[in-house]
Scaffold this motif. Structure first.
Motif, mmCIF file in Angstrom:
data_model
loop_
_atom_site.group_PDB
_atom_site.id
_atom_site.type_symbol
_atom_site.label_atom_id
_atom_site.label_comp_id
_atom_site.label_asym_id
_atom_site.label_seq_id
_atom_site.Cartn_x
_atom_site.Cartn_y
_atom_site.Cartn_z
ATOM 1 N N LEU A 197 0.828 -1.211 0.000
ATOM 2 C CA LEU A 197 0.000 0.000 0.000
ATOM 3 C C LEU A 197 0.861 1.258 0.000
ATOM 4 O O LEU A 197 0.538 2.250 -0.663
ATOM 5 C CB LEU A 197 -0.904 0.020 1.240
ATOM 6 N N GLY A 198 1.946 1.215 0.754
ATOM 7 C CA GLY A 198 2.840 2.369 0.824
ATOM 8 C C GLY A 198 3.418 2.717 -0.540
ATOM 9 O O GLY A 198 3.519 3.900 -0.893
ATOM 10 N N ARG A 199 3.777 1.698 -1.304
ATOM 11 C CA ARG A 199 4.329 1.948 -2.642
ATOM 12 C C ARG A 199 3.291 2.612 -3.538
ATOM 13 O O ARG A 199 3.593 3.563 -4.268
ATOM 14 C CB ARG A 199 4.809 0.633 -3.273
ATOM 15 N N ILE A 200 2.057 2.119 -3.481
ATOM 16 C CA ILE A 200 0.987 2.706 -4.296
ATOM 17 C C ILE A 200 0.712 4.144 -3.862
ATOM 18 O O ILE A 200 0.569 5.049 -4.689
ATOM 19 C CB ILE A 200 -0.303 1.865 -4.181
ATOM 20 N N TYR A 201 0.669 4.345 -2.568
ATOM 21 C CA TYR A 201 0.303 5.667 -2.044
ATOM 22 C C TYR A 201 1.357 6.724 -2.379
ATOM 23 O O TYR A 201 1.033 7.793 -2.914
ATOM 24 C CB TYR A 201 0.109 5.581 -0.531
ATOM 25 N N GLU A 205 -3.965 -2.554 -12.546
ATOM 26 C CA GLU A 205 -3.420 -2.243 -11.220
ATOM 27 C C GLU A 205 -4.527 -2.178 -10.167
ATOM 28 O O GLU A 205 -4.328 -2.585 -9.015
ATOM 29 C CB GLU A 205 -2.666 -0.912 -11.276
ATOM 30 N N LEU A 206 -5.690 -1.670 -10.567
ATOM 31 C CA LEU A 206 -6.821 -1.629 -9.638
ATOM 32 C C LEU A 206 -7.273 -3.040 -9.258
ATOM 33 O O LEU A 206 -7.576 -3.319 -8.094
ATOM 34 C CB LEU A 206 -7.989 -0.861 -10.261
ATOM 35 N N ILE A 207 -7.314 -3.909 -10.256
ATOM 36 C CA ILE A 207 -7.700 -5.303 -9.989
ATOM 37 C C ILE A 207 -6.674 -5.963 -9.067
ATOM 38 O O ILE A 207 -7.030 -6.722 -8.156
ATOM 39 C CB ILE A 207 -7.836 -6.090 -11.312
ATOM 40 N N ASP A 208 -5.401 -5.642 -9.292
ATOM 41 C CA ASP A 208 -4.347 -6.191 -8.434
ATOM 42 C C ASP A 208 -4.511 -5.689 -6.998
ATOM 43 O O ASP A 208 -4.340 -6.454 -6.037
ATOM 44 C CB ASP A 208 -2.977 -5.777 -8.980
ATOM 45 N N LEU A 209 -4.858 -4.403 -6.857
ATOM 46 C CA LEU A 209 -5.107 -3.834 -5.522
ATOM 47 C C LEU A 209 -6.276 -4.552 -4.848
ATOM 48 O O LEU A 209 -6.202 -4.910 -3.665
ATOM 49 C CB LEU A 209 -5.410 -2.338 -5.640
ATOM 50 N N GLU A 210 -7.342 -4.759 -5.598
ATOM 51 C CA GLU A 210 -8.516 -5.441 -5.047
ATOM 52 C C GLU A 210 -8.178 -6.868 -4.621
ATOM 53 O O GLU A 210 -8.583 -7.316 -3.539
ATOM 54 C CB GLU A 210 -9.647 -5.443 -6.079
ATOM 55 N N ASN A 211 -7.424 -7.562 -5.455
ATOM 56 C CA ASN A 211 -7.074 -8.953 -5.145
ATOM 57 C C ASN A 211 -6.152 -9.053 -3.932
ATOM 58 O O ASN A 211 -6.349 -9.913 -3.059
ATOM 59 C CB ASN A 211 -6.406 -9.612 -6.355
ATOM 60 N N LYS A 212 -5.156 -8.178 -3.884
ATOM 61 C CA LYS A 212 -4.223 -8.212 -2.745
ATOM 62 C C LYS A 212 -4.933 -7.821 -1.445
ATOM 63 O O LYS A 212 -4.631 -8.359 -0.374
ATOM 64 C CB LYS A 212 -3.037 -7.284 -3.008
#
Length: 230
Positions: free
Chosen positions: A153-157, A171-178
């Motif tokens: 999350l820190g990397r994305i933020y 990338e959004l799907i990857d965020l949702e899955n993780k």
């Protein structure tokens, strides 16, 4: 003379036997009273211990519930921001990596409070030792998963969100899955907390109230249910 001696001896014997019977009965009554006092003490200690343990578990459940809800809503907030207005700001996306760590720290603290209490009352809760060990094993796994997810999350933020860079659909799907993957640890642990609360009530309170709570029965056998030792 002999009749008098015999009569006196019989009287003394009868008196002695009567005294012995009385003492024996008193001893039996004393032992019964001691046993009743012991059983009363045990029962009171069991109920008091169960009540305190359930309260601590409920506290853990509430803290974990906050984290669970946060994770459920987090990815959706970003999708809403992208689809409605890029200027929209969600409080959940204010350093989300730190928020996750703080929510987990709060949950972990309440979980450990229960663990420390359990260890201080293990003589009462001995049939639940196996459950506690599984509980702690899962806790260790969540700690590791929390660290990895927070770093992600820190990397994305810091690299994307703060710089106004929109995540791609992939990338959004990857965020949702993780996020779902991490939240599964939290959800599973909530199930363990539920199991503990049910087992404690059934073990120490159900007899008094004439009611037992059904245990959790997941439809998918891969989900484990904690049970007390028979």
């Amino acid at each position: 003379m002999w009749p008098s001696i015999i009569g006196w001896s019989l009287s003394a014997l009868i008196a002695t036997i009567g005294w012995w019977i009385a003492i024996t009965n008193l001893n039996k009554q004393h032992r019964r009273n001691l046993e009743l006092d012991k059983q009363k003490f045990i029962r009171e200690m069991q109920i008091k211990t169960a009540d305190e343990a359930i309260n601590l578990l409920a506290k853990s459940r509430d803290s974990l519930g906050e984290l669970n809800l946060y994770l459920i809503l987090l990815p959706g907030d970003l999708r809403t921001k992208y689809s409605v207005n890029l200027e929209t700001h969600s409080s959940r996306w204010e350093k989300p990596n730190e928020q996750v760590l703080k929510l987990w720290e709060k949950s972990s603290k309440s979980i450990l409070e229960f663990t420390y209490f359990f260890e201080s009352r293990e003589v009462v809760l001995n049939k639940f030792v196996g459950m506690k060990e599984t509980y702690l094993e899962q806790l260790s796994e969540i700690r590791e998963a929390t660290g990895k997810y927070s770093e992600y999350l820190g990397r994305i933020y810091y690299a994307r969100y703060l710089n106004g860079i929109v995540l791609s659909e992939e990338e959004l799907i990857d965020l949702e899955n993780k996020t779902k993957e991490f939240n599964k640890y939290i959800f599973d642990f909530l199930g363990y907390v539920h199991d503990f609360i049910i087992e404690l009530q059934n073990a120490f309170l159900s007899e008094a109230f004439g009611y037992s709570i059904p245990i959790r029965q997941p439809t998918d056998p891969k989900y484990k249910v904690l049970k007390a030792k028979e």
